[in-house]
Write an enzyme that holds these catalytic residues in place. Structure first.
Site, PDB file in Angstrom:
ATOM      1  N   HIS A 190       1.941  37.235  24.438  1.00  0.00           N
ATOM      2  CA  HIS A 190       1.730  38.689  24.592  1.00  0.00           C
ATOM      3  C   HIS A 190       1.089  39.282  23.340  1.00  0.00           C
ATOM      4  O   HIS A 190       1.261  40.467  23.053  1.00  0.00           O
ATOM      5  CB  HIS A 190       3.044  39.425  24.892  1.00  0.00           C
ATOM      6  CG  HIS A 190       3.895  38.761  25.924  1.00  0.00           C
ATOM      7  ND1 HIS A 190       3.804  39.042  27.271  1.00  0.00           N
ATOM      8  CD2 HIS A 190       4.835  37.780  25.819  1.00  0.00           C
ATOM      9  CE1 HIS A 190       4.659  38.287  27.944  1.00  0.00           C
ATOM     10  NE2 HIS A 190       5.297  37.507  27.076  1.00  0.00           N
ATOM     11  N   SER A 311     -24.933  44.286   9.522  1.00  0.00           N
ATOM     12  CA  SER A 311     -25.160  45.542  10.235  1.00  0.00           C
ATOM     13  C   SER A 311     -26.443  46.163   9.716  1.00  0.00           C
ATOM     14  O   SER A 311     -26.755  46.076   8.525  1.00  0.00           O
ATOM     15  CB  SER A 311     -23.977  46.482   9.985  1.00  0.00           C
ATOM     16  OG  SER A 311     -24.359  47.815  10.226  1.00  0.00           O
ATOM     17  N   GLU A 324     -18.682  36.720  19.735  1.00  0.00           N
ATOM     18  CA  GLU A 324     -18.741  37.777  20.751  1.00  0.00           C
ATOM     19  C   GLU A 324     -19.647  37.382  21.910  1.00  0.00           C
ATOM     20  O   GLU A 324     -19.351  37.654  23.074  1.00  0.00           O
ATOM     21  CB  GLU A 324     -19.257  39.072  20.128  1.00  0.00           C
ATOM     22  CG  GLU A 324     -18.256  39.708  19.179  1.00  0.00           C
ATOM     23  CD  GLU A 324     -18.858  40.894  18.452  1.00  0.00           C
ATOM     24  OE1 GLU A 324     -18.463  42.021  18.745  1.00  0.00           O
ATOM     25  OE2 GLU A 324     -19.752  40.680  17.607  1.00  0.00           O
TER      26      GLU A 324
END
Ligand code: ARG
Length: 495
Positions: A190, A311, A324
């Site tokens: 969890h 970035s 990702e």
């Protein structure tokens, strides 16, 4: 006049206007001829331009070029054995196919507007090179068995390559696990800290899923190892062709049992897509975890500069884009599987043009998981492990709560009662702001010996059960994983 795979079926080539356009294009140096199809004998007019634009598949299936040549060469040898070629014709056709293969490999193969798919294009080019003999190439063959053959050859090879990429990634996880020693981190359920586990155990959990993916691929490869060549359009042929011989020629384990099944079966594409989709899900889970663990909030993993992106605006950023995208691409691959199953579900026997839609999803899925495995392997190999941060998170005393309960069980306390005793102490510790160890030491049921279980690192060493997260079990696991990886590598070898 335009010619295509079905030019003979049409009574005319393309309309005058279209033919003139073709000539213009030819004059502009684009090296295109007017459209004559394989079936033009049957038609009173040539194909409409939009009809061709909508139905042509060559931009996608040109990848099958080398495999079509292989299948065509086996077919030529079959025709020769059946006595269906005149002296010298087989040699001329095989030499032309060799030339085509070389042109395809070097990129000098020129596509024409009339080439609705790569199979048409190759037959057209073979005829240009071999002359008269070219007209015999398609004897006893249909594009239906031809396409199915080329696609099986392609899938067999490329899926095996995916299998090897999977094993490379599994090997990278194994190497990192083997070198991680006694590094430990919290195991989660969890996404709440549950019990400390060795980092090796955690990494291999991903590894085993990958070994099953490789095993699934081996299994799918075995099932797809069947030649459809000789099924013809759907019913075989009246000619003395021998599908067993062409199957053997192409290195297939067997020939089809039923010609209608052979031209309409795309199970092998669906199975490959499922193998890719589930593999994609596994890559996604690994990717998601790398995203999470490399965040400052966790701080367990550090991305190597070569495997991270920056970035455009925020100078401090280092982003886990590989992880990702491993996560993101899974959606696309799952879409390919559901898309193909949907295409297949309503098709009557046998071949239907809908089947042409099998290639785009298959090619993309194979490409993406192959690249994904290799990129993730690079990421995993270079991942920095902050074992200090992992240890600090793992050595929180409450993560040894179940060890305290099991210590009581060893002293004959029923587990449910033991669970209650320890749960009460944890609650007291959290509410009263007191160290759990102090409460355990003072507890009449537990005491100082039990409190030693809360010493950093002790809990992680206590998982002795087979397949568990403790040292001895993990050492056995490392050995078994290595062996399993070797077995799978052998099974994929030479595929
Ligand atoms: N490009 C087609 C495919 O991939 C070729 C088969 C065409 N067959 C036919 N009967 N029209 O399925």
């Amino acid at each position: 006049m335009a010619d295509g795979p079905w030019g003979g079926r049409w009574s005319a080539g393309v309309g005058k206007e279209a033919a003139e356009r073709e000539v213009e294009r030819g004059a502009s140096g684009a090296n295109r001829a007017a459209v004559v199809t394989l079936w033009s004998g049957r038609m009173a007019t040539g194909p409409a331009e939009l009809m061709m634009a909508f139905t042509a598949s060559i931009e996608v299936d040109k990848r099958l070029g080398a495999d079509d040549v292989r299948g065509s060469a086996a077919h030529v040898r079959g025709l020769e054995r059946a006595g269906l070629l005149a002296a010298g014709e087989a040699g001329a056709l095989l030499a032309a196919l060799d030339t085509v293969a070389a042109e395809l490999a070097s990129g000098s193969f020129v596509l024409r507007d009339s080439d609705e798919d790569i199979h048409t294009a190759i037959e057209r080019r073979v005829t240009e090179i071999a002359g008269e003999a070219g007209a015999r190439l398609h004897t006893g063959r249909s594009r239906n068995d031809q396409v199915a053959t080329a696609l099986r050859l392609y899938t067999r090879r490329e899926l095996a390559a995916v299998g090897r990429a999977v094993l490379d990634l599994a090997g990278a996880l194994l190497a990192r696990a083997a070198e991680s020693g006694d590094a430990r981190l919290p195991g989660y359920t969890h996404l709440q800290r549950a019990q400390p586990v060795l980092l090796a155990h955690h990494l291999l959990a991903h590894g085993w899923a990958l070994l099953r993916d490789a095993d699934r691929i081996v299994d799918a490869l075995r099932r797809m190892d069947v030649s459809p060549l000789g099924a013809g359009a759907l019913a075989g042929t009246s000619l003395a062709l021998d599908p067993d011989a062409t199957a053997a020629d192409l290195g297939f384990a067997a020939r089809f049992e039923n010609s209608m099944d052979a031209v309409s079966d795309r199970d092998f594409v669906a199975e490959s897509l499922f193998a890719c989709a589930l593999l994609g899900v596994h890559l996604s889970r690994l990717g998601e975890e790398i995203v999470l663990f490399s965040s400052e909030e966790f701080g367990f993993y550090r991305l190597d500069d070569a495997w991270a992106t920056g970035s455009s605006m925020l100078p401090q950023k280092k982003n886990p884009d590989v992880a990702e995208l491993a996560r993101g691409k899974a959606g696309r691959i799952i879409g390919h599987l559901t898309g193909l199953l949907t295409t297949l579900k309503g098709l009557p026997l046998s071949y239907n043009r809908d089947l042409q839609e099998d290639k785009e999803p298959l090619f993309d899925a194979l490409d993406q998981v192959n690249l994904g495995c290799r990129a993730l392997a690079g990421l995993v190999e270079t991942l920095g492990f902050d074992t200090g941060a992992m240890r600090r998170a793992a050595d929180v005393p409450t993560l040894a709560a179940v060890d305290l309960a099991e210590w009581l069980v060893e002293r004959k306390v029923p587990f449910r009662r033991a669970h209650g005793i320890v749960g009460g102490l944890v609650r007291d510790a959290l509410e009263g702001g007191r160290p759990l160890a102090d409460l355990v030491r003072a507890s009449p049921e537990l005491g100082p010996e039990a409190a030693e279980l809360l010493e950093p690192g002790t809990a992680a060493t206590r998982r002795r059960s087979a397949g568990g997260a403790g040292r001895i079990a993990v050492d056995t696991q490392l050995e078994r994983f290595t062996r399993q990886l070797e077995v799978l590598a052998r099974q994929l070898d030479g595929r």
